[in-house]
Design a protein around this motif. Structure first.
Motif, short mmCIF file in Angstrom:
data_model
loop_
_atom_site.label_atom_id
_atom_site.label_comp_id
_atom_site.label_asym_id
_atom_site.label_seq_id
_atom_site.Cartn_x
_atom_site.Cartn_y
_atom_site.Cartn_z
N ASP A 138 6.43 142.20 55.42
CA ASP A 138 6.04 141.55 56.35
C ASP A 138 4.91 142.51 56.99
O ASP A 138 3.93 142.19 57.62
N PHE A 177 2.90 144.57 55.53
CA PHE A 177 1.53 144.31 54.84
C PHE A 177 0.92 143.24 55.07
O PHE A 177 -0.32 143.02 55.41
N VAL A 178 1.45 141.90 55.24
CA VAL A 178 0.95 140.75 55.41
C VAL A 178 0.24 141.03 56.79
O VAL A 178 -0.71 140.60 57.12
N ALA A 179 1.26 141.52 57.66
CA ALA A 179 0.51 141.57 59.09
C ALA A 179 -0.48 142.40 59.38
O ALA A 179 -1.54 142.27 59.78
N ASN A 201 -2.65 143.08 56.88
CA ASN A 201 -3.66 142.24 56.37
C ASN A 201 -4.48 141.33 57.20
O ASN A 201 -5.74 141.17 57.47
N ARG A 248 17.85 143.50 53.27
CA ARG A 248 17.11 144.63 53.67
C ARG A 248 17.81 145.74 54.47
O ARG A 248 17.48 147.10 54.12
N GLU A 260 4.11 149.27 62.05
CA GLU A 260 3.07 148.31 61.76
C GLU A 260 1.74 148.66 62.18
O GLU A 260 0.85 148.68 61.39
N LEU A 277 0.37 151.45 60.29
CA LEU A 277 -0.32 151.33 59.05
C LEU A 277 -1.53 150.83 59.17
O LEU A 277 -2.57 151.10 58.40
N ASN A 278 -1.75 149.96 60.24
CA ASN A 278 -3.18 149.30 60.61
C ASN A 278 -4.06 150.44 60.86
O ASN A 278 -5.38 150.17 60.76
N ARG A 287 -4.39 153.22 53.03
CA ARG A 287 -3.31 151.86 53.07
C ARG A 287 -3.41 150.95 51.79
O ARG A 287 -2.37 150.74 51.50
N GLU A 321 0.10 150.16 50.05
CA GLU A 321 0.26 148.75 49.70
C GLU A 321 0.54 148.46 48.35
O GLU A 321 1.52 147.73 47.91
N TYR A 360 4.29 147.54 48.32
CA TYR A 360 4.16 146.01 48.19
C TYR A 360 4.08 145.41 46.94
O TYR A 360 4.86 144.50 46.65
#
Lengths: 549, 185
Positions: free
Chosen positions: A59, A61-63, A65, B28, B121, B124-125, B132, B136, B140
């Motif tokens: 999630d 990475f999706v977020a 992106n 998880r 989150e 990461l942004n 990044r 990923e 990912y």
């Protein structure tokens, strides 16, 4: 090789651990560091957590992106993978394969859409949910089919089968319908307003708000229209008796629905037509006795507990025994019933409410507001301590919910608490300022246990250098104790904490307990597992559920 | 209700579905529990899979009134122990009770970890695009390190090093985003 913290070496070795390329020598050096340097250990845990979240939360990475797409559409060269499905196809395939391998041995389940529905699913969030449809609220001499499946008194019941071998049990459905079963009876809980019985005897009392409550049997389906009725289900036949109000019933096999009025009954058999009878309440007399019998059983348990308490009070290591018994509602003292009450005086109640305790005739103290507490003082120094209490959790409102906390952070004192996530904790304050050890269990208190009486205990053993947490007589967490005796209590509180000089603008300093307490013991020695179990057995509200096999 | 009472009425399939639904919801969390001991992703996933088998074998003993994840984590700890026992350097890393201590301490720190990691989150942004996409690719897409090295024109060693730096940058960002907490405990 020796690693220090913080250092570049530390960074490199932790990275090597994450990548699976750590050498033997590095591993040994890291082990030594992490066991001796607590700051390094905590930092290590944080680094690994970042690593494992990255690996387990697609999630993220999706977020990212999506956010990238939205906020800066023209930024850099948009990579093809900037437009991602929720799961990358490759990843889904890898998971399918690995799971099929992992589960094929025992689960004959091919990937039939399961993997698409579950897996790392976006938007899946943990929340407090319950599938329960009813609760078990009274039992008398109940013997259940299997010990594992024996529900606890006060326990929420999820859809499924209740298999009572003998005795009586009352189930209250969340719709308000009250069903008493007498063993042997198999009752299936389906929803808050529906149940099914494949054999046995039951009575149902249905208040107006639960009108429409349904009971199915192999021979008929009964819909309540605001009543009390009884049903006996045999191998081939069902008897229905209406004691009050009226019900609608429909024999299996498509016959038309019929109404039955108060005083009437019906019998359906697989091979015959339905015939009507006069209701016979006396046939269900034993079920109507539930309340009287359960009151008698409770009175007996209460007496047994009092007898056990008198014996317990002879133990010279028992510093405090607040039994919360026979207190006047206006009473603002908690009487210490132990022999040592010459040393440890009564506690003073601030706020709080006296309420019904484990048994109807017994009191308990309810803590609700931020100011509620009981203050006490225990002089002396101890090598070991054991604290035990019967409590009923209303909610875990605070980050730390105090059960028993010594004031402030004095050397050698303890804080016994429940953390917001259901972890039991004992904080032991060390001799040097700022040093303390937090001994926590795994999360053991769950929403399901709220509202039930629980026996909690913790043993601080300065001799064996060990701390053990217990719930209902069972150990739930054990950890080496790194702080040495002597331990002290001094000024302390039940159900709250006096920060005693710590900055008062910190929300974590509000630690009032939300719930009730109905017994509290403090021993000046480490009780063993058997003794903790005995404390639990002597005080549990009802005998353990009995299993037939 | 317990699976064995369900099975009694001949519905094995329901037990499987219940197990899968419970397990997948906790997967998880179990993975992270294991990764706190054996952080290498592929190894941790192996251990989680072995845990899944063990859990299913013992699912009849699971008490549904208890939360599933802590029950599952006890099995995961055992499986991790067995795995570690067969590998010398992991044994060296986790010996002397360190495995148990890490598992417990992580449990204690959980509120703090959650408070910090909720900034992951956002952090990461904030990474530069190149970093990044490396993270990923590695976490990912699970691309191999050689492939990542090749596509970025770095050596394998330099790629590992970059991953390490990116994680450290993320940690720093997370620490900065987290306000100082109150006094412990």
């Amino acid at each position: 090789m020796k690693i220090t913290f913080p250092s570049r070496e530390f960074d490199e070795v932790v990275a090597a651990v994450c990548h699976g390329s750590v050498s033997d020598e590095q591993a040994r050096a890291l082990n030594e560091l992490l066991r001796s340097d607590l700051a390094a250990r905590d930092d290590y845990i944080l680094r690994l957590e970042i690593h494992s979240r990255l690996a387990s939360e697609p999630d993220l990475f999706v977020a990212v992106n999506q956010a990238t797409d939205a906020s800066s559409p023209g930024r850099g060269t948009p990579l093809p993978q900037n437009v991602l499905p929720l799961q990358s196809p490759r990843r889904v395939r890898v998971r399918q394969l690995s799971w099929a391998l992992a589960l094929a041995a025992c689960v004959a389940l091919l990937a039939t859409g399961w993997w698409g529905l579950h897996g790392w699913r976006r938007g899946e969030r943990k929340g407090a949910t319950s599938k329960a449809v009813a609760m078990l609220n009274r039992v008398v001499d109940a013997e259940w089919e299997s010990r594992q499946a024996a529900p606890r008194l006060g326990a929420p019941l999820e859809p499924g089968w209740l298999r009572l071998k003998s005795g009586l049990a009352q189930v209250v459905f969340y719709s308000g319908a009250r069903v008493v079963i007498e063993g042997p009876t198999d009752l299936q809980l389906i929803s808050p307003s529906e149940t099914s019985c494949r054999g046995g005897r039951l009575t149902a009392e249905v208040p107006p708000q639960a009108k429409g409550f349904r009971v199915g049997t192999p021979q008929m389906s009964v819909t309540d229209l605001g009543t009390a009725f009884g049903i006996e289900v045999g191998a081939q036949r069902t008897e229905l008796h209406v004691f009050k109000g009226s019900v609608e019933f429909q024999p299996e096999g498509g016959a038309t629905k019929q109404n039955l009025q108060e005083g009437a009954g019906a019998i359906t058999e697989s091979s015959r037509a339905t015939w009507l009878i006069t209701a016979r309440p006396e046939a269900f007399a034993s079920l109507f006795d539930l309340r009287a019998k359960s009151t008698a059983a409770e009175a007996l348990r209460y007496d047994q507990w009092r007898a056990a308490g008198r014996k317990l009070n002879q133990d010279p290591s028992l510093l405090i025994h607040f039994n919360f018994d026979q207190a006047e509602p206006s009473n603002w003292r908690l009487h210490n019933a132990s022999l040592r009450n010459d040393v440890v005086p009564d506690a003073t109640i601030v706020g709080c409410q006296w309420i019904e305790g484990r048994w109807p005739d017994k009191q308990a103290l309810e803590f609700g507001s931020v100011s509620d507490r009981a203050r006490l003082t225990v002089p002396g120094e101890f090598e070991s301590l054991t604290v035990a209490a019967w409590i009923r959790v209303q909610g875990l409102d605070r980050q730390f919910n105090s059960l028993f906390m010594c004031d402030g952070f004095e050397a050698g004192t303890i804080h016994w608490l429940i953390r917001k996530d259901g972890v039991l904790g004992l904080t032991v304050v060390g001799p040097a300022s700022g040093k303390h050890q937090i001994v926590a269990s795994t999360p053991v208190l769950t929403l399901d246990q709220f509202g039930m009486w629980l026996h909690l205990a913790v043993v601080l053993d300065g001799n064996a250098k060990l701390v053990v947490h217990y719930v209902n007589g069972q150990p739930v967490g054990e950890k080496p104790l790194r702080i040495s005796p002597p331990f002290r209590v001094g000024a302390a509180e039940l159900g709250n904490w006096n920060a005693s000089g710590f900055p008062d603008n910190d929300p974590t300093l509000i630690r009032n307990f939300s719930g009730a307490m109905d017994e509290f013991c403090l021993f000046s020695r480490a009780l063993n597992a058997g003794e903790i179990r005995a404390l639990y057995s002597a005080g549990k509200p009802q005998p353990e559920p009995v299993a037939a096999r | 209700m317990l699976p064995d009472s369900t099975r009694h009425f001949g519905d094995q399939n329901t037990a499987q579905q219940r197990f899968l639904s419970l397990f997948l919801r906790s997967e998880r969390e179990i993975f992270r529990y294991v990764a706190a001991l054996v952080p290498n992703v592929a190894d941790a996933e192996d251990i989680v899979q072995q845990t899944a088998l063990a859990l299913w074998e013992r699912f009849a003993a699971y008490d549904p009134s208890q939360p599933f994840t802590p029950w599952a984590c006890r099995f995961a700890l055992n499986k991790a122990r067995q795995w570690i026992e067969r590998r010398q350097r992991w044994q060296a890393l986790l010996e002397g009770g360190l495995a148990e201590e890490l598992a417990l301490r992580r449990e204690e720190l959980r509120p703090e970890l959650d408070a910090r990691l909720k900034h992951l989150e956002g952090c990461l942004n904030k990474l530069p695009e190149e970093q990044r996409s490396l993270v990923e690719g590695y976490y990912y897409h699970r691309d191999g390190i050689e492939k990542l090295a090749e596509s970025s024109g770095r050596t394998v060693a330099a790629t590992y090093k970059t991953l390490q730096r990116v994680r450290q940058a993320l940690q720093l960002c997370i620490e900065n985003a987290t306000k100082p907490e109150g006094v412990a405990p």
